[in-house]
Every structure is written in structure tokens, then in C-alpha cells.
Design an enzyme around this catalytic site. Sequence first.
Site, short mmCIF file in Angstrom:
data_model
loop_
_atom_site.label_atom_id
_atom_site.label_comp_id
_atom_site.label_asym_id
_atom_site.label_seq_id
_atom_site.Cartn_x
_atom_site.Cartn_y
_atom_site.Cartn_z
N SER A 56 0.86 -1.18 0.00
CA SER A 56 0.00 0.00 0.00
C SER A 56 0.90 1.23 0.00
CB SER A 56 -0.87 -0.01 1.25
OG SER A 56 -0.04 0.06 2.39
N ASP A 94 -1.27 -1.65 -3.96
CA ASP A 94 -2.61 -1.74 -3.39
C ASP A 94 -3.13 -0.30 -3.16
OD1 ASP A 94 -4.81 -2.96 -2.24
OD2 ASP A 94 -3.88 -3.21 -0.27
N HIS A 190 -12.50 -3.29 5.21
CA HIS A 190 -11.08 -3.21 5.59
C HIS A 190 -10.87 -3.31 7.10
CE1 HIS A 190 -10.42 -1.13 1.54
NE2 HIS A 190 -9.72 -2.25 1.49
N SER A 235 -9.87 -10.48 5.17
CA SER A 235 -9.30 -11.24 6.29
C SER A 235 -10.45 -11.86 7.06
CB SER A 235 -8.49 -10.32 7.20
OG SER A 235 -7.21 -10.09 6.64
#
Length: 332
Positions: A56, A94, A190, A235
Amino acid sequence: MVNYKDLGLVNTREMFKRAVAGGYAIPAFNFNTMEQMQAIVMAAVETKSPVIMQVSKGARNYANATILRYMAEGAVAYAKELGCAHPEIVLHLDHGDSFELCKDCIDMGFSSVMIDGSHLPYEENVALAKKVVEYAHQFDVTVEAELGVLAGVEDEVSAAESHYTKPEEVIDFATRTGCDSLAISIGTSHGAHKFTPEQCTLVNGVLVPPPLAFDILHEIEKKLPGFPIVLHGSSSVPMDEVNTINQYGGKLEAAIGIPEEQLREASKSAVCKINIDSDSRLAMTAAIRKHLAEHPGDFDPRQYLKPARENMKKMYIHKIVNVLGSDGKLAQ
Ligand SMILES: [Zn+2]
């Protein structure tokens, strides 16, 4: 200016084509430390899986862009040293938030970039993505764009609430931008706190979050048959890692992720890239907290980073084999 092919990296085009056809997904693991990189490569080699290593903007600021590029080059060499003759490793940006950042990464050897204009008005998102695609494709770098907004916080990306992708927009968007893959919003989120307990249902003492919007996913698949779809914020926030962290002095409250069964189901569709970042952070932190609590005299970072690396590798292998199904899927 360096081209990713000179670093031994590959873009996402071929691996996505195979993943969509084969009904599995490629893991996209975020990294910014050497131990994460090593764990990702070890897991990919052991399972014979293609892998996307992504960074990122925050990771670039943390680790330094030049160092990350050499780490990716090192990852390819390391995979070969571990016995993988033809590793398929992608270095991906990302959540690129500007043309300049994407260009900078492409010029530095990235093989794939994401341009995230999802927070912009539709026409501006199209124009920005198109501009990045036109630049990237000159160097055979693949581009991921996004439609719809994910809730949650991760590095510098944050949104209070999610907006599901509108299936009626995807054909126009993909055609006009020329993007190679599309990140969509169907209920993933996220960070490690994807849902509030109020949004969940209590089943056998466990908080179960609302299911992903598979109806929207299927509608998108119908509009864009065979087009590579990407899931961010995927996740699963394993409770054993969260419990370990809390047992050894941490304070993670109400951390809730996406159930792995839902990700397994998504992998069988046109979803061909699944982003996992928080789970690696949790695996690393849990192992370090446990080690330091049990060995208060240790102060050599290798003593606690080694179990951290082991724990991340175990998690990556689990995801590849049991959730995404990308094991044994190298082209050769
Ligand atoms: Zn994301």
C-alpha cells in the site's frame, strides 16, 4: 526506469485467466517487512501457488519504495533458491490514489497496480482509471480498478460506510477504462473490526457477520462473463489469534472478519484475487506477544520474529490450501 520482467516478476493476466477458469483465487498478501516477505515466499513455494505480493501507499512510506522493489526481486530469487524453478510472483500496488503514484510504481518495476478512484464521482473514476491503464499497458503492466466503496479503515484508506457495486455500471466501466480486473464491494470491509457486534447475529456464542452479497456478485458475473473480480478486505480475523493477543496483554475488542466459508464460495466464482492483510498482522502480533510474555528476558529481535514468521507462514499456507484453492496451480 526498470521493467518488472527484468526482475523476474509476472503480471496478473495469465494467472487470473487460469483462476477464473479453474474456480479458485490467487492470494494477495500485503507486506512491508522482510519476515512477511519470507513467509509469503515460503508458503507459495511449499504449496506451488502463484502469489501476489502487494504494498500500500502506507507500506511504501514505511519501508521505502526502493527497498520494497529490491525485496520483490529478492523474493523471486529466494523462491528459486527454495526449489521453485518458475515462480509466479506479482508485485502489486494496493490502493494507488493518483496517476503519479501508479506511474512511479510502474517505472520502479511493479507488474500490477491498483488505481482506486472508487470515492470519486463515476465519470472521474472512469477518467482516472483510463489514464492509468493507458500508461500501464505500454509496459504490459496490469491494472485493477474499483467500483463501489468498502467500509472500514486500512492504512490511509477509510470509509464510514460501504456502498455496494452497482451491477448496471460494470460493463460501461470495464469497457471504457480497459482495466484488467475489477475490485467490487459486496460486503467485505477493511481492517480487523469489519463489523460492529450489533450488525452480527449470535450463533452458538459466536458473532456471525451479515453474509456477502452473492446476488450482486452473480449479477456482475453475468454482465462481464469471465472478467477477473477482486475482493478487498477479506481477512477472516481468526479468533485464536485475537484471543492469544488479548491473553498476552493485548486489547483487541470485538474484532470480526469475513467467515472463511464465504471466501471459499467466492473463490469458486469470477473472484480471482482475494486480499488478506489484517490476518497477517494478527498472526505476527499474536506470536510476538506470546513469545515476549513467555520469555521476558529475550531482547534479540530474531528470537521473537522467528516464531512470528512461522505463524504467518502457517496462516498463508492455510489460506492458499483451505480457502483460496490456489495450491498446485503454477503454470509449470
Ligand atoms: Zn483494500
